[in-house]
Scaffold this motif. Structure first.
Motif, PDB file in Angstrom:
ATOM      1  N   THR A  37       0.885  -1.052   0.101  1.00  0.00           N
ATOM      2  CA  THR A  37       0.106   0.131   0.017  1.00  0.00           C
ATOM      3  C   THR A  37       1.010   1.419  -0.072  1.00  0.00           C
ATOM      4  OG1 THR A  37      -1.541  -1.287   1.104  1.00  0.00           O
ATOM      5  CG2 THR A  37      -1.958   1.077   1.178  1.00  0.00           C
ATOM      6  N   ALA A  38       2.011   1.306   0.698  1.00  0.00           N
ATOM      7  CA  ALA A  38       2.826   2.423   0.772  1.00  0.00           C
ATOM      8  C   ALA A  38       3.250   2.807  -0.402  1.00  0.00           C
ATOM      9  CB  ALA A  38       3.911   2.105   1.885  1.00  0.00           C
ATOM     10  N   THR A  39       3.818   1.823  -1.382  1.00  0.00           N
ATOM     11  CA  THR A  39       4.375   1.580  -2.775  1.00  0.00           C
ATOM     12  C   THR A  39       3.206   2.441  -3.604  1.00  0.00           C
ATOM     13  OG1 THR A  39       6.013   0.157  -2.354  1.00  0.00           O
ATOM     14  CG2 THR A  39       5.636   0.765  -4.747  1.00  0.00           C
ATOM     15  N   LEU A  40       2.037   2.096  -3.737  1.00  0.00           N
ATOM     16  CA  LEU A  40       1.209   2.232  -4.301  1.00  0.00           C
ATOM     17  C   LEU A  40       0.702   3.967  -3.942  1.00  0.00           C
ATOM     18  CD1 LEU A  40      -1.514  -0.689  -4.348  1.00  0.00           C
ATOM     19  CD2 LEU A  40      -0.126   0.277  -6.274  1.00  0.00           C
ATOM     20  N   ALA A  41       0.701   4.122  -3.064  1.00  0.00           N
ATOM     21  CA  ALA A  41       0.384   5.622  -2.768  1.00  0.00           C
ATOM     22  C   ALA A  41       1.280   6.367  -2.979  1.00  0.00           C
ATOM     23  CB  ALA A  41       0.305   5.914  -0.927  1.00  0.00           C
ATOM     24  N   ARG A  42       2.701   5.990  -2.837  1.00  0.00           N
ATOM     25  CA  ARG A  42       3.799   7.004  -3.139  1.00  0.00           C
ATOM     26  C   ARG A  42       3.651   7.148  -5.021  1.00  0.00           C
ATOM     27  NH1 ARG A  42       7.388   4.478  -0.714  1.00  0.00           N
ATOM     28  NH2 ARG A  42       8.129   3.008  -2.290  1.00  0.00           N
ATOM     29  N   ARG A  43       3.471   6.144  -5.549  1.00  0.00           N
ATOM     30  CA  ARG A  43       3.125   6.120  -6.980  1.00  0.00           C
ATOM     31  C   ARG A  43       2.247   6.985  -7.479  1.00  0.00           C
ATOM     32  NH1 ARG A  43       4.754   1.874 -10.428  1.00  0.00           N
ATOM     33  NH2 ARG A  43       3.836   3.186 -11.838  1.00  0.00           N
ATOM     34  N   LEU A  44       1.019   6.879  -6.710  1.00  0.00           N
ATOM     35  CA  LEU A  44       0.036   7.809  -6.896  1.00  0.00           C
ATOM     36  C   LEU A  44      -0.191   9.320  -6.634  1.00  0.00           C
ATOM     37  CD1 LEU A  44      -2.784   5.001  -6.198  1.00  0.00           C
ATOM     38  CD2 LEU A  44      -2.390   5.897  -8.665  1.00  0.00           C
ATOM     39  N   GLY A  45       1.054   9.387  -5.652  1.00  0.00           N
ATOM     40  CA  GLY A  45       1.056  10.756  -4.950  1.00  0.00           C
ATOM     41  C   GLY A  45      -0.117  11.183  -4.055  1.00  0.00           C
ATOM     42  N   CYS A  46      -0.522  10.162  -3.142  1.00  0.00           N
ATOM     43  CA  CYS A  46      -1.698  10.192  -2.383  1.00  0.00           C
ATOM     44  C   CYS A  46      -1.266   9.550  -0.831  1.00  0.00           C
ATOM     45  CB  CYS A  46      -2.884   9.779  -2.693  1.00  0.00           C
ATOM     46  SG  CYS A  46      -2.779   7.891  -2.873  1.00  0.00           S
ATOM     47  N   SER A  47      -1.937   9.870   0.028  1.00  0.00           N
ATOM     48  CA  SER A  47      -1.784   9.215   1.366  1.00  0.00           C
ATOM     49  C   SER A  47      -2.379   7.742   1.238  1.00  0.00           C
ATOM     50  CB  SER A  47      -2.199   9.868   2.454  1.00  0.00           C
ATOM     51  OG  SER A  47      -3.733  10.045   2.263  1.00  0.00           O
ATOM     52  N   LYS A  48      -1.829   6.845   2.335  1.00  0.00           N
ATOM     53  CA  LYS A  48      -2.411   5.470   2.430  1.00  0.00           C
ATOM     54  C   LYS A  48      -3.855   5.868   2.761  1.00  0.00           C
ATOM     55  CE  LYS A  48       0.667   3.767   4.975  1.00  0.00           C
ATOM     56  NZ  LYS A  48       1.329   2.571   6.023  1.00  0.00           N
ATOM     57  N   ARG A  49      -3.931   6.656   3.754  1.00  0.00           N
ATOM     58  CA  ARG A  49      -5.423   7.065   4.126  1.00  0.00           C
ATOM     59  C   ARG A  49      -6.513   7.230   2.994  1.00  0.00           C
ATOM     60  NH1 ARG A  49      -7.090  11.854   8.585  1.00  0.00           N
ATOM     61  NH2 ARG A  49      -9.726  11.326   8.608  1.00  0.00           N
ATOM     62  N   ALA A  50      -5.930   7.868   1.885  1.00  0.00           N
ATOM     63  CA  ALA A  50      -6.874   8.100   0.756  1.00  0.00           C
ATOM     64  C   ALA A  50      -7.234   6.615   0.146  1.00  0.00           C
ATOM     65  CB  ALA A  50      -5.958   8.838  -0.330  1.00  0.00           C
TER      66      ALA A  50
END
Length: 253
Positions: A37-50
């Protein structure tokens, strides 16, 4: 029946809709099991919370994305299947749509979905619905005397079995074809079996001809036995023929 993971996108903020669309692009194009999830959030430029606002766990998030892709494909194919104005053209359009909707799927995505049970159940459900419609189209075409009288259920089941084999990336590599190209070849095989004018009983014809003192079909001229053309399938045939000059194994890595 697999658990569906629809989300009402109309109720999402524009930002979350954009995140979901971008997440789908990553998952389909690059696979998903190697991401956390952290990698996806970083790739997407958003927070894990999002991301967790879309689904409570990473597994449910992946199910949501896969379901979104497959449900959109199912709705598109269902819309095409409803057109009964020209049954042969509709079948061509339907098979071409299967080819086109499979093009974005990367080998990594297919490999991951094959070992991700929730996603595989969704994919198998889509395949069943897709080929149930195919069976009905063939049956209706036979009743309208547009297609040869071949068991619609047998044809659809065989194609469903083949489709299950074709989604295996290792099998694709052995064939030297992508999933979309494999579906194209399967479409051509389907057309040749359904077209009026094809000789579906060569052994029986040979026996009957011999009894009547006529030469068997194999001994007749090519022109006399030439099958009728099927113009609606020309696009698939041309596309496949254009690939003949490519080197085998062009998609293997």
């Amino acid at each position: 029946m697999p658990q569906r993971n629809h989300v009402n996108e109309e109720k999402l903020s524009p930002r979350l809709r954009h995140i979901l669309a971008e997440l789908e692009h990553i998952v389909v194009g690059e696979g998903f099991l190697h991401f956390d999830t952290a990698t996806l959030a970083r790739r997407l430029g958003c927070s894990k919370r999002a991301l967790y606002s879309l689904a409570p766990t990473q597994e449910r998030l992946l199910q949501l994305v896969i379901d979104r892709v497959l449900n959109r494909t199912d709705e598109y194919l269902a819309k095409i299947a409803k057109d009964t104005s020209n049954r042969s053209a509709t079948l061509t359009h339907y098979m071409n749509a299967i080819v086109e909707t499979s093009r974005p799927a990367s080998a990594r995505f297919l490999r991951d979905i094959a070992i991700f049970p929730p996603g595989m159940r969704l994919l198998e459900q889509l395949q069943r619905q897709t080929f149930d419609r195919l069976e009905k189209m063939i049956r209706d075409g036979i009743e309208a005397e547009v297609f040869n009288d071949i068991s619609p259920k047998l044809v659809a089941e065989l194609i469903l079995m083949a489709a299950g084999r074709l989604i295996d990336p290792d099998f694709q590599r052995k064939l030297g074809l992508t999933l979309a190209e494999s579906y194209e070849e399967l479409s051509r095989l389907l057309y040749h079996g359904l077209l009026p004018g094809q000789n579906l009983d060569p052994v029986g014809d040979a026996i009957r001809s011999a009894g009547a003192g006529e030469p068997p079909p194999s001994a007749r001229s090519r022109d006399a036995a030439a099958p009728a053309t099927f113009e609606p399938g020309a696009a698939v045939s041309r596309s496949s023929d254009n690939r003949r000059g490519r080197q085998p194994g062009r998609n293997s890595t």
